[in-house]
Structure formats: C-alpha cells, structure tokens
Scaffold this active site. Structure first.
Site, mmCIF file in Angstrom:
data_model
loop_
_atom_site.group_PDB
_atom_site.id
_atom_site.type_symbol
_atom_site.label_atom_id
_atom_site.label_comp_id
_atom_site.label_asym_id
_atom_site.label_seq_id
_atom_site.Cartn_x
_atom_site.Cartn_y
_atom_site.Cartn_z
ATOM 1 N N GLU A 35 19.982 -37.808 46.967
ATOM 2 C CA GLU A 35 20.230 -39.255 47.004
ATOM 3 C C GLU A 35 19.583 -39.949 45.805
ATOM 4 O OE1 GLU A 35 22.434 -40.367 48.892
ATOM 5 O OE2 GLU A 35 22.597 -38.589 50.134
ATOM 6 N N HIS A 94 21.674 -39.643 42.688
ATOM 7 C CA HIS A 94 22.823 -40.560 42.551
ATOM 8 C C HIS A 94 22.397 -41.834 41.807
ATOM 9 C CE1 HIS A 94 26.063 -38.633 44.624
ATOM 10 N NE2 HIS A 94 25.465 -38.583 45.800
ATOM 11 N N GLU A 128 28.997 -35.517 43.239
ATOM 12 C CA GLU A 128 28.205 -34.863 44.290
ATOM 13 C C GLU A 128 27.574 -33.575 43.765
ATOM 14 O OE1 GLU A 128 27.355 -36.264 47.048
ATOM 15 O OE2 GLU A 128 28.615 -37.950 46.523
HETATM 16 ZN ZN ZN Z 1 25.961 -37.560 47.582
#
Ligand code: ZN
Length: 282
Positions: free
Chosen positions: A132, A135, A203
């Site tokens: 996270e 990101h 991702e």
């Molecule tokens: Zn993600």
C-alpha cells in the site's frame, strides 16, 4: 470537411494537448510515468476522504490491534526518504470482515480488520502495508487519473467512429438506444483493454517496491509468499478471472515474488545486521 471528421480531429487535438501538457515523474523502480494531476491536490482529496472514512466507518477500538498495525506501518514508513517521508501518513483500521486494505493519495492507509485473519504475523502484515505504501511513493493514483482521462478521450473518439451521427443528440439521425449501446461497449473495451492491464502493472510494481520496503524495515520477505498462499486459500477472497480484475492472480503474484526474493533477502539480512528487527505483536 464533414462534422464527424471535424469532431474526431478535435478529440485527437485535445488528447495531444493533454499529453503535451502532462507532467513527467518516475516511480521508485525508475519507470517514467505521465502525471497530469497535481500531487498536492490529490493529497488534499486523500485527506478529505480519510476524514469521511473516520467519520462514517466503524473503526477498530481495541488498543492492542491498533498498536500492532501502527507498529508495522511505522516500521515500513521509517524506511522512506525524501518527499515520501515528509508526507503526513495516517492509518485507519475499519472493523469489517473483508480481506482488504487500500491507500489514498498523501499517505492515508485504510486496513479492513478482515485482513488480520489472513495475515498471520507481523511479516505478512508488512507485506500488505509495504504494497500500500508503494502505491503512494510510485504516484499510482495520479498516474491512474491521468490514464483515465486520456483513455476517456480515446473512448470518445472510438464511440464517434462507431456510432457516427447517431450518438449526437442534436443530429437528425440521433438514436438513443444505439448511442447507449456503443457507449457501453466502448467503455467496457476501455476498462478491459486499456485500464485493467494498466492497473495490474501498477499492482505488480507495488508488490516489487513493497517487498523491498518490508525487507529494509527488517520483516522477512519470504512471508509475502505465505501471505499470498493464505489469500489464495481464503474463502473470503473472491476468485475473479485475472483478465477481468485489476489485480494479478495469486499464482502470478507468488511466481513474481519468488523471482525477487534473492534481492529482498539480501536487504533483510542487512537490516538485521544493522539492528532493525521489529517486534510488533497482535
Ligand atoms: Zn494494490
């Protein structure tokens, strides 16, 4: 020149203008990216959304759980430097059974308590939080908003080409059913053809960067593989075919992580040698 080709030329000019005025930045992996939006504005939006989540969600009140998740998050954020380290990182733990976590621009991390039933120890939780945090440091929200805007122009051009005059509300040939059908089809094409593979790329990149963060913080990167094995076997995580989803499938993720373990293990051993051995307890 007929009005259709004028419209298409206009859309193409707008797209080119957007690309030419876009900013450029790069992710921690060195990948160059287009970013049209202001990071500061997106961060303000993240702060607003975080306040709304805090005001409207059932937050976990158990002190031990809060301290545990915060301990892991602090250790990960502690590995950052530069702009990312200067952000006002915040954490909210929402009392919901979903196996999920997400992050908003500006460093606002939301963990759903269901993830604690799948992440079995501090190392596995660090794999989630490292992903996270990555990101944010990789400007993924800005890049996605930019991409969405550019794809929007492309989809508009495609709709006009396919529907011709029939989706122009002011034209004699206007056909609302046909216009709706074309617009739905081109939006689905946009999501499947342009945006989903792009999200999966982000991702995978967040997995790569997150693995490095967790290892630098002193969490065992091998546990990221165990986490994804738990995710795959959890009945709570819905199985969506990979091409439809914005996330790579569990198997693809595990294979990619195994490939990157040697680099991460070297950083993990270095962290341990330098005394970084977090001891976060649920
Ligand atoms: Zn993600």
């Amino acid at each position: 020149m007929n009005s259709l080709s004028k419209t298409i030329k206009c859309m193409i000019a707008l797209t080119l203008f957007a690309v030419l005025t876009a900013g450029c930045s790069s992710t921690p992996t060195g990948r160059k990216q287009l970013t049209l939006k202001s990071d500061a504005e997106l961060a303000q939006e993240g702060t607003r959304q975080m306040a709304a989540i805090r005001a409207t969600s059932a937050l976990v009140q158990d002190r031990a759980t809060i301290d545990y998740v915060a301990c892991v998050a602090d250790a990960i954020v502690g590995t950052l430097d530069g702009e990312a380290a200067a952000l006002y990182w915040e954490l909210a733990i929402v009392n919901q059974p979903d196996v999920n976590a997400f992050v908003m621009p500006g460093g606002k991390i939301v963990v759903k308590s269901g993830i604690l039933s799948v992440a079995e120890n501090q190392h596995q939780l660090a794999a989630v939080l490292g992903h996270e945090v990555a990101h944010v440091t990789a400007h993924h929200a800005n890049e996605r908003a930019t991409r969405g805007e550019l794809a929007g122009y492309g989809i508009d051009v495609l709709s006009i080409i396919l529907a011709g005059d029939s989706n122009n509300r002011y034209s004699r040939n206007y056909d609302p059913n046909r216009a709706r059908g074309i617009s739905g089809a081109t939006n689905t094409f946009g999501a499947l053809g342009l945006l989903n593979p792009f999200s999966r790329m982000q991702e995978t990149e967040a997995d790569d960067i997150g693995l490095i963060y967790m290892a630098k913080a002193g969490f065992d990167p091998r546990e990221s593989v165990s986490l994804w094995q738990n995710m795959n076997s959890s009945e709570k995580t819905a199985k969506v075919p990979e091409f439809l989803s914005t996330h790579p499938s569990g198997e693809t993720r595990i294979d990619a992580m195994v490939d990157r373990l040697p680099e991460a293990l070297a950083l993990y051993n270095q962290a341990k040698a330098e005394g970084r051995e977090p001891n976060c307890k649920p």
